[in-house]
Design a protein around this motif. Structure first.
Motif, PDB file in Angstrom:
ATOM      1  N   ASP A 108     120.540  52.564-101.237  1.00 48.37           N
ATOM      2  CA  ASP A 108     119.772  51.621-100.430  1.00 48.37           C
ATOM      3  C   ASP A 108     119.410  50.379-101.202  1.00 48.37           C
ATOM      4  N   GLY A 109     119.402  50.497-102.559  1.00 50.21           N
ATOM      5  CA  GLY A 109     119.139  49.307-103.367  1.00 50.21           C
ATOM      6  C   GLY A 109     117.703  49.221-103.798  1.00 50.21           C
ATOM      7  N   GLU A 110     117.502  49.077-105.127  1.00 52.73           N
ATOM      8  CA  GLU A 110     116.133  48.991-105.634  1.00 52.73           C
ATOM      9  C   GLU A 110     115.455  47.715-105.160  1.00 52.73           C
ATOM     10  N   ASP A 111     116.232  46.615-105.082  1.00 53.12           N
ATOM     11  CA  ASP A 111     115.622  45.357-104.654  1.00 53.12           C
ATOM     12  C   ASP A 111     115.093  45.464-103.235  1.00 53.12           C
ATOM     13  N   PHE A 112     115.825  46.199-102.387  1.00 50.74           N
ATOM     14  CA  PHE A 112     115.384  46.346-101.005  1.00 50.74           C
ATOM     15  C   PHE A 112     114.099  47.138-100.909  1.00 50.74           C
ATOM     16  N   ILE A 113     114.019  48.213-101.691  1.00 47.58           N
ATOM     17  CA  ILE A 113     112.813  49.044-101.667  1.00 47.58           C
ATOM     18  C   ILE A 113     111.630  48.280-102.223  1.00 47.58           C
ATOM     19  N   ASP A 114     111.871  47.484-103.264  1.00 43.65           N
ATOM     20  CA  ASP A 114     110.770  46.702-103.821  1.00 43.65           C
ATOM     21  C   ASP A 114     110.266  45.668-102.831  1.00 43.65           C
ATOM     22  N   SER A 115     111.168  45.230-101.943  1.00 42.41           N
ATOM     23  CA  SER A 115     110.751  44.203-100.985  1.00 42.41           C
ATOM     24  C   SER A 115     109.948  44.761 -99.836  1.00 42.41           C
ATOM     25  N   ILE A 116     109.930  46.092 -99.698  1.00 39.41           N
ATOM     26  CA  ILE A 116     109.155  46.700 -98.621  1.00 39.41           C
ATOM     27  C   ILE A 116     107.673  46.557 -98.931  1.00 39.41           C
ATOM     28  N   PRO A 117     106.872  46.012 -98.021  1.00 40.02           N
ATOM     29  CA  PRO A 117     105.442  45.860 -98.305  1.00 40.02           C
ATOM     30  C   PRO A 117     104.778  47.218 -98.452  1.00 40.02           C
ATOM     31  N   GLN A 118     103.791  47.259 -99.314  1.00 49.09           N
ATOM     32  CA  GLN A 118     103.104  48.517 -99.571  1.00 49.09           C
ATOM     33  C   GLN A 118     102.341  48.946 -98.328  1.00 49.09           C
ATOM     34  N   ASP A 119     102.476  50.209 -97.952  1.00 50.23           N
ATOM     35  CA  ASP A 119     101.824  50.718 -96.754  1.00 50.23           C
ATOM     36  C   ASP A 119     100.325  50.837 -96.962  1.00 50.23           C
ATOM     37  N   GLY A 120      99.599  50.836 -95.840  1.00 51.19           N
ATOM     38  CA  GLY A 120      98.146  50.954 -95.916  1.00 51.19           C
ATOM     39  C   GLY A 120      97.703  52.268 -96.536  1.00 51.19           C
ATOM     40  N   LEU A 121      98.423  53.345 -96.203  1.00 53.82           N
ATOM     41  CA  LEU A 121      98.059  54.640 -96.771  1.00 53.82           C
ATOM     42  C   LEU A 121      98.293  54.669 -98.271  1.00 53.82           C
ATOM     43  N   ASP A 122      99.379  54.018 -98.711  1.00 51.32           N
ATOM     44  CA  ASP A 122      99.641  53.974-100.151  1.00 51.32           C
ATOM     45  C   ASP A 122      98.534  53.228-100.895  1.00 51.32           C
ATOM     46  N   ARG A 123      98.064  52.154-100.315  1.00 52.32           N
ATOM     47  CA  ARG A 123      96.969  51.412-100.949  1.00 52.32           C
ATOM     48  C   ARG A 123      95.703  52.265-101.007  1.00 52.32           C
ATOM     49  N   GLN A 124      95.447  52.990 -99.946  1.00 53.89           N
ATOM     50  CA  GLN A 124      94.274  53.868 -99.952  1.00 53.89           C
ATOM     51  C   GLN A 124      94.400  54.959-101.004  1.00 53.89           C
ATOM     52  N   ASN A 125      95.608  55.504-101.157  1.00 50.12           N
ATOM     53  CA  ASN A 125      95.810  56.528-102.185  1.00 50.12           C
ATOM     54  C   ASN A 125      95.573  55.970-103.584  1.00 50.12           C
ATOM     55  N   ASP A 126      96.045  54.764-103.848  1.00 56.10           N
ATOM     56  CA  ASP A 126      95.811  54.144-105.156  1.00 56.10           C
ATOM     57  C   ASP A 126      94.325  53.939-105.417  1.00 56.10           C
ATOM     58  N   GLU A 127      93.607  53.491-104.387  1.00 57.09           N
ATOM     59  CA  GLU A 127      92.164  53.304-104.554  1.00 57.09           C
ATOM     60  C   GLU A 127      91.460  54.630-104.825  1.00 57.09           C
ATOM     61  N   ARG A 228     106.575  64.150 -84.258  1.00 63.59           N
ATOM     62  CA  ARG A 228     105.675  65.180 -84.794  1.00 63.59           C
ATOM     63  C   ARG A 228     105.190  64.824 -86.194  1.00 63.59           C
ATOM     64  N   TYR A 229     105.349  63.584 -86.555  1.00 66.33           N
ATOM     65  CA  TYR A 229     104.992  63.156 -87.906  1.00 66.33           C
ATOM     66  C   TYR A 229     103.498  63.309 -88.135  1.00 66.33           C
ATOM     67  N   GLY A 230     103.135  64.032 -89.178  1.00 68.36           N
ATOM     68  CA  GLY A 230     101.738  64.239 -89.507  1.00 68.36           C
ATOM     69  C   GLY A 230     101.136  65.484 -88.912  1.00 68.36           C
ATOM     70  N   CYS A 243     109.525  55.976 -95.948  1.00 67.66           N
ATOM     71  CA  CYS A 243     108.282  55.219 -95.831  1.00 67.66           C
ATOM     72  C   CYS A 243     107.953  55.094 -94.352  1.00 67.66           C
ATOM     73  N   THR A 244     106.786  54.563 -94.067  1.00 72.94           N
ATOM     74  CA  THR A 244     106.372  54.421 -92.670  1.00 72.94           C
ATOM     75  C   THR A 244     107.231  53.411 -91.921  1.00 72.94           C
ATOM     76  N   VAL A 246     110.418  53.347 -91.898  1.00 74.59           N
ATOM     77  CA  VAL A 246     111.475  54.145 -91.277  1.00 74.59           C
ATOM     78  C   VAL A 246     110.960  54.778 -89.987  1.00 74.59           C
ATOM     79  N   PHE A 247     109.733  55.270 -90.028  1.00 71.77           N
ATOM     80  CA  PHE A 247     109.120  55.877 -88.839  1.00 71.77           C
ATOM     81  C   PHE A 247     109.091  54.883 -87.681  1.00 71.77           C
ATOM     82  N   TYR A 248     108.574  53.679 -87.929  1.00 72.35           N
ATOM     83  CA  TYR A 248     108.481  52.679 -86.866  1.00 72.35           C
ATOM     84  C   TYR A 248     109.857  52.208 -86.411  1.00 72.35           C
ATOM     85  N   GLN A 249     110.802  52.181 -87.320  1.00 76.36           N
ATOM     86  CA  GLN A 249     112.159  51.766 -86.971  1.00 76.36           C
ATOM     87  C   GLN A 249     112.795  52.752 -85.984  1.00 76.36           C
TER      88      GLN A 249
END
Length: 676
Positions: A108-127, A228-230, A243-244, A246-249
């Motif tokens: 899929d390409g590392e550059d493509f994955i890096d370009s994906i914006p960080q999800d809200g849940l991921d930010r909450q997990n980091d916090e 049935r996600y979650g 990532c999320t 993919v879910f929305y896609q």
């Protein structure tokens, strides 16, 4: 002379005397003994916490009890239908083509994955991880400062670990059977590879170019997991999404394109009806599409059941609306869809409720077999939603009523039979209360469900009276309104009386029949003199959410202002209907006498001007009609000439009273704060 009890003695008497204890138990039971809601515990209705705090007395609490008891007497019986019986042979998974392309993270390409914006849940997990690290540092400093506390903590930690290990060993045996089920489900699942954005994009392109592509099965399986996600996060199928995004896609593509895809596979047009779908079920074209369609419909309903975001729910409903005719192939699935739709319709969110109702109306129109179910569930849902009325839900209840009238107008003859049954139940309750005059029976009428039910059939009559013969229903509803008005006299019930008079105005407009509305209104407009202290007190009054007012509110200036201004608005509507009729002078004679008496009796200066203005406008229109009558030559028995009297002036709408009524309707506010 008997000595007055002291404060402590009175307090002791209130707590311990038998009469006081009996009264306290009675009041306590009214608060605690609530009938539990169907399908749940005795919790309060959703949204009750938002109701503005009001004076709670015995009558109010008993009214709530009566509302709980009344719904069983008014609702229509519903048939028990086996949900998803048509899809019971499908486990939701489809066999996949092993040659269908998959792309891993590296492809899929590392550059493509890096370009994906960080999800809200991921930010909450980091916090959360940062907070945990900070807490660990603080705990380490504390352990270094206090060795005794460290020993104490180690002791309890060892005991906790031993308890957890014992608990885990006890649960292992109980989980064996569940693991077997999970293994069987996972065995049926064709693949557990990670789904990346590039993989889904490739599948979408293949299906868009060729609907018969094997990638459609892979895409529907991914759609199943997304729906049935979650819900079952420990299942391998739930861990497939990179990532999320993919879910929305997956969700957006399947919901947006599935209708076109299935119509292309079945070779049916956009205006296909239920008969064409049922005829195709035995054809060769249907057999390969049947499992795919089952998977899509079943998983879409699962998604509607799981979602909580109103905007996403509205989007899903909008997309599913295009595929409603496909539900006709599976009747029990249509029943489950309606069950979900009526829950969303009554949710209270304006956009979501509208989307749900548009789909309900479409189901009733496209699937005639579902019309009875729609009418029954819509009526019962409306009754349940009108159990309690407050300032916040009056607009939503009015919206539900308009929706129900529109739904019942799809088949007026069938709906009229249900209306006659419902009004017959209302009449039986009214006769019982009129006969016994007991509080319990009276509270069944002084009840929001009862009044809203009457108002529903009034609205139904107003929409369909001119096009259909609804005279039997009309006179039954009229009998109920008059009976309720006679049963509750007095100023305390003026909000209820105003609602009944408004219903009479609506019936009079649609049928062109005259009803003596002023006599039903003025017997409640009796006020005592308001003291200077009471004139300065401010009390919020909103008749739209009241049927009866407390005795303390009768003394307030705001209540009397709202009463008079509401009465002026209702009377103006009554006079406006007959303002061009040849008999207007006779219609206005007695109301003018009562209005002049009200003008003399009221002690609130701010009410003198609007009452006097109404009197002047009625007198002016009365003189206008009398002048026009003097130049005509027909007799009152000439019905055709009477009906054509002043029709040109009525069409132009330039008469003084017509303009006056328009200003009254525009300026009148629920709280009656705006003077005329």
């Amino acid at each position: 002379m008997a000595k007055k009890l002291g404060k402590k003695a009175r307090k002791f008497a209130r707590k311990n005397l038998q009469s006081a204890a009996k009264r306290n138990r009675k009041i306590r039971n009214q608060f605690n003994h609530r009938r539990p809601r169907r399908g749940g515990s005795g919790a309060r209705e959703d949204g009750d916490d938002d109701v503005p705090q009001q004076r709670v007395d015995d009558a109010t609490m008993a009214t709530h009890d009566a509302a709980d008891a009344l719904i069983d007497g008014l609702e229509f019986p519903e048939d028990d239908i086996e949900i998803d019986a048509d899809l019971s042979d499908s486990n939701g998974y489809l066999s996949e083509d092993p040659g269908c392309p998959y792309y891993s993270d590296s492809e899929d390409g590392e550059d493509f994955i890096d370009s994906i914006p960080q999800d809200g849940l991921d930010r909450q997990n980091d916090e959360m991880n940062l907070d945990i690290k900070k807490q660990k540092k603080k705990l380490k400093k504390l352990l270094d400062k206090d060795p005794e506390f460290a020993n104490f903590l180690e002791k309890w930690q060892s005991e906790l670990e031993s308890y957890r290990s014992k608990e885990d060993s006890e649960e292992e045996d109980g989980m064996d059977s569940m693991d077997d089920d999970d293994d069987s489900n996972d065995a049926n699942f064709p693949n557990t590879k990670i789904l990346t954005t590039k993989t889904i994009s490739e599948w979408c392109q293949l299906v868009s170019k060729e609907p018969k592509s094997p990638a459609l099965r892979n895409l529907l399986n991914a759609f199943r997991d997304a729906c049935r996600y979650g819900v079952h996060s420990d299942s391998p199928s739930m861990q497939r999404f990179q990532c999320t995004r993919v879910f929305y896609q997956i969700i957006s593509f399947v919901l947006s394109e599935s209708d076109n895809i299935f119509r292309a596979l079945l070779e049916i047009s956009d205006d296909a009806n239920k008969g064409q779908i049922m005829n195709m079920r035995n054809s060769k074209k249907w057999q390969p599409v049947d499992p795919l369609l089952k998977s899509y419909l079943r998983n879409s309903l699962e998604l509607l059941s799981q979602l909580t975001d109103n905007k996403i729910l509205s989007f899903v409903l909008t997309r599913l609306r295009a595929s409603l005719v496909l539900f006709s192939a599976y009747p029990s699935t249509s029943s489950r869809l309606l069950k979900i739709l009526f829950r969303l319709w009554a949710s209270g969110d304006q956009s979501l409720s509208l989307s749900a109702f548009l789909m309900i109306r479409e189901v009733a129109a496209l699937l005639p077999d579902c019309l009875d179910l729609c009418l029954t569930k819509a009526y019962n849902t409306y009754l349940a939603s009108t159990k309690l009325v407050n300032d916040r839900n009056t607009k939503h209840i009015d919206f539900l009523m308009n929706c129900l009238v529109e739904l019942y107008s799809l088949d007026v003859q069938k709906s009229c039979e249900r209306a006659v049954t419902s009004v017959g139940q209302l009449n039986a309750i009214l006769r019982q209360a009129s006969k016994t005059k007991e509080k319990e029976d009276l509270r069944k009428i002084d009840n929001w469900q009862y009044i809203n039910c009457v108002n529903l059939w009034v609205r139904f009559l107003c929409c369909n009276y001119k096009d259909y013969n609804l005279n039997p229903l009309f006179y039954q509803v009229l009998q109920v309104i008059r009976g309720v008005a006679h049963l509750f006299p007095g100023t305390r019930y003026l909000p209820l009386r105003l609602k009944l008079v408004q219903m009479l105005n609506e019936l009079s407009t649609c049928s062109q029949m005259f009803f003596p509305i002023p006599s039903s209104l003025f017997d409640c407009l009796e006020f005592r003199e308001v003291s200077q202290k009471e004139q300065t007190q401010k009390t919020k009054v909103n008749f739209s959410s009241l049927l009866k007012v407390s005795k303390s509110l009768l003394k307030s200036r705001d209540f009397q202002e709202e009463c008079v201004l509401s009465a002026i608005q209702v009377l103006s509507a009554h006079f406006a209907q007959w303002s061009y009729h040849v008999s207007f002078p006779e219609v206005a004679t007695i109301p003018l006498i009562l209005l002049k008496r009200l003008h003399e009796q009221t002690t609130i200066e701010s009410l003198h001007r609007p009452v006097k203005r109404l009197i002047d406008q009625v007198n002016e229109n009365k003189d206008f009609i009398e002048r026009k009558r003097e130049v005509v030559s027909f007799s009152p028995n000439d019905k055709a000439s009477v009906d054509s009297f002043l029709q040109e002036e009525k069409s132009s709408g330039n008469a003084s009273f017509t303009r006056f009524y328009a200003s009254v309707a525009e300026n009148h506010q629920p709280r009656g704060r705006k003077a005329l």
